[in-house]
Scaffold this active site. Structure first.
Site, PDB file in Angstrom:
ATOM      1  N   GLU A  28       0.851  -1.189   0.000  1.00 34.51           N
ATOM      2  CA  GLU A  28       0.000   0.000   0.000  1.00 34.51           C
ATOM      3  C   GLU A  28       0.886   1.237   0.000  1.00 34.51           C
ATOM      4  O   GLU A  28       1.786   1.361   0.837  1.00 34.51           O
ATOM      5  CB  GLU A  28      -0.916   0.025   1.233  1.00 34.51           C
TER       6      GLU A  28
ATOM      7  N   GLU B 298       4.760   4.881   3.756  1.00 34.18           N
ATOM      8  CA  GLU B 298       4.236   6.195   4.147  1.00 34.18           C
ATOM      9  C   GLU B 298       5.427   7.143   4.263  1.00 34.18           C
ATOM     10  O   GLU B 298       6.419   6.826   4.905  1.00 34.18           O
ATOM     11  CB  GLU B 298       3.481   6.082   5.488  1.00 34.18           C
TER      12      GLU B 298
ATOM     13  N   ASP C 249      -3.376  11.636  -2.122  1.00 40.79           N
ATOM     14  CA  ASP C 249      -3.506  13.095  -2.207  1.00 40.79           C
ATOM     15  C   ASP C 249      -3.842  13.486  -3.646  1.00 40.79           C
ATOM     16  O   ASP C 249      -3.159  13.046  -4.579  1.00 40.79           O
ATOM     17  CB  ASP C 249      -2.196  13.769  -1.777  1.00 40.79           C
TER      18      ASP C 249
ATOM     19  N   LYS D 183      -3.705  21.189  -8.252  1.00 40.78           N
ATOM     20  CA  LYS D 183      -3.097  22.153  -9.194  1.00 40.78           C
ATOM     21  C   LYS D 183      -2.377  21.413 -10.321  1.00 40.78           C
ATOM     22  O   LYS D 183      -1.639  20.450 -10.062  1.00 40.78           O
ATOM     23  CB  LYS D 183      -2.096  23.044  -8.455  1.00 40.78           C
TER      24      LYS D 183
ATOM     25  N   ASP E  73     -12.448   9.337  -2.789  1.00 40.15           N
ATOM     26  CA  ASP E  73     -13.722  10.064  -2.807  1.00 40.15           C
ATOM     27  C   ASP E  73     -13.604  11.267  -3.738  1.00 40.15           C
ATOM     28  O   ASP E  73     -14.571  12.016  -3.886  1.00 40.15           O
ATOM     29  CB  ASP E  73     -14.063  10.583  -1.399  1.00 40.15           C
TER      30      ASP E  73
ATOM     31  N   GLU F 175      -9.163   5.103   7.050  1.00 37.11           N
ATOM     32  CA  GLU F 175      -9.610   6.229   7.898  1.00 37.11           C
ATOM     33  C   GLU F 175     -10.333   7.282   7.050  1.00 37.11           C
ATOM     34  O   GLU F 175     -11.400   7.778   7.421  1.00 37.11           O
ATOM     35  CB  GLU F 175      -8.415   6.888   8.605  1.00 37.11           C
ATOM     36  N   TYR F 176      -9.734   7.626   5.893  1.00 35.94           N
ATOM     37  CA  TYR F 176     -10.358   8.634   5.039  1.00 35.94           C
ATOM     38  C   TYR F 176     -11.696   8.148   4.506  1.00 35.94           C
ATOM     39  O   TYR F 176     -12.642   8.922   4.363  1.00 35.94           O
ATOM     40  CB  TYR F 176      -9.416   8.990   3.884  1.00 35.94           C
ATOM     41  N   GLU F 177     -11.770   6.882   4.186  1.00 39.17           N
ATOM     42  CA  GLU F 177     -13.009   6.311   3.637  1.00 39.17           C
ATOM     43  C   GLU F 177     -14.137   6.426   4.663  1.00 39.17           C
ATOM     44  O   GLU F 177     -15.261   6.792   4.317  1.00 39.17           O
ATOM     45  CB  GLU F 177     -12.749   4.851   3.282  1.00 39.17           C
TER      46      GLU F 177
END
Ligand SMILES: C[S@@+](CC[C@H](N)C(=O)[O-])C[C@H]1O[C@@H](n2cnc3c(N)ncnc32)[C@H](O)[C@@H]1O
Length: 216
Positions: free
Chosen positions: A43, A68, A117, A121, A153, A192-194
C-alpha cells in the site's frame, strides 16, 4: 492529513520491529523477510494504517508492506502494531518514488492506492500517484498478473486516473462509482479517510487496473 508534531517520531519508528530501515537491502527477498510464501501486496500512502493492518490480520498467508512518507503519520500506524503481533507486515518510511530501489522487477502482486492526495493544481500533477512516471514504476515492480487497486472520494483524481492509466498502457479491469452500494463490496475494508468521507455522504470511487504486457 492533519499532522501532529511528534519530536521523537524518527526514534520511535527506528525502535519498532515492523519498521525496515534499509528497505533496499531486502529487494527481491520481501517474502523471506516476512516468512510468507504467498503473494506480496504493497500500500502506497498508508496514513494511519487502518486498512493495511486489518488486511494483514485477516490474511496471514499474504505478505504486506505499508509505505508512508511522513514519520509523524507512520508513528500512528505503528501504534496499531504491538511488537511481534503482525509478522506478515513491514512498514517503510519512504516516498513511493523509491519503489523500484526497494522491490525487484515482478516482485509485487498488488499495489493499493487509497485516498491518495489529489494534488489539484496542474503544476503538481506529477505528484499524483497515478501520474505516468509512477505508473511506469508500478509496471516494472508488478508481477505478470499483478494489479493496481485504487479507492478515492475525489472525483477529479478519479477522472484523471481513468485517463492517465490507459494512456500509460494499462487496462482498467473493474470500476465502480459507488463502491459501498455494490452488493459484492461487503468485504471491503475501510480506510480512515473512507470512513470520514463516506460518513459525510460522499460516494467512494474504485477501480482496478493491470499493465498491458507484450505478447511473448
Ligand atoms: C490523504 S492520506 C490517505 C491515508 C490513508 N490511505 C487513508 O485512506 O486513510 C494520503 C497519505 O499518503 C501519503 N503520501 C502521499 N504521497 C506519498 C508518496 N509519494 N509516498 C508515500 N506516501 C505518500 C501522505 O503522507 C498521506 O499519509
Amino acid at each position: 492529513m492533519r499532522m501532529r508534531n511528534i519530536p521523537d517520531a524518527d526514534e520511535r519508528i527506528a525502535r519498532h520491529g515492523s519498521h525496515v530501515a534499509i528497505p533496499a537491502a531486502l529487494k527481491g527477498n520481501w517474502r523471506d523477510h516476512l516468512h510468507v510464501s504467498g503473494p506480496l501486496h504493497v500500500e502506497l500512502g498508508s496514513g494511519k494504517g487502518q486498512f493495511i493492518t486489518t488486511l494483514a490480520n485477516r490474511h496471514p498467508d499474504t505478505a504486506f508492506v505499508a509505505v508512508e512518507r511522513f514519520a509523524t503519520i507512520l508513528v500512528q500506524l505503528l501504534k496499531r502494531i504491538p511488537e511481534e503481533s503482525l509478522t506478515n507486515l513491514a512498514v517503510l518510511n519512504m516516498d513511493a518514488r523509491e519503489l523500484e530501489v526497494c522491490f525487484a522487477p515482478g516482485e509485487i502482486d498488488r499495489i493499493y492506492l487509497n485516498f491518495s492526495d489529489p494534488w489539484p493544481k496542474v503544476r503538481h500533477a506529477n505528484r499524483r500517484l497515478t501520474f505516468r512516471s509512477f505508473l511506469d514504476i508500478y509496471r516494472i515492480v508488478l508481477s505478470e498478473h499483478g494489479d493496481l487497486h485504487l479507492k478515492t472520494d475525489n472525483i477529479d483524481l478519479f477522472d484523471y486516473s481513468r485517463e492517465s492509466i490507459p494512456a500509460a498502457g494499462w487496462t482498467i479491469a473493474n470500476l465502480s462509482r459507488n463502491l459501498h452500494a455494490e452488493p459484492w463490496s461487503e468485504d471491503n475494508i475501510k480506510t480512515e479517510y473512507e470512513e470520514k468521507f463516506s460518513g459525510m455522504g460522499h460516494p467512494i470511487y474504485w477501480l482496478t487496473a493491470t499493465p498491458n504486457r507484450k505478447e511473448a
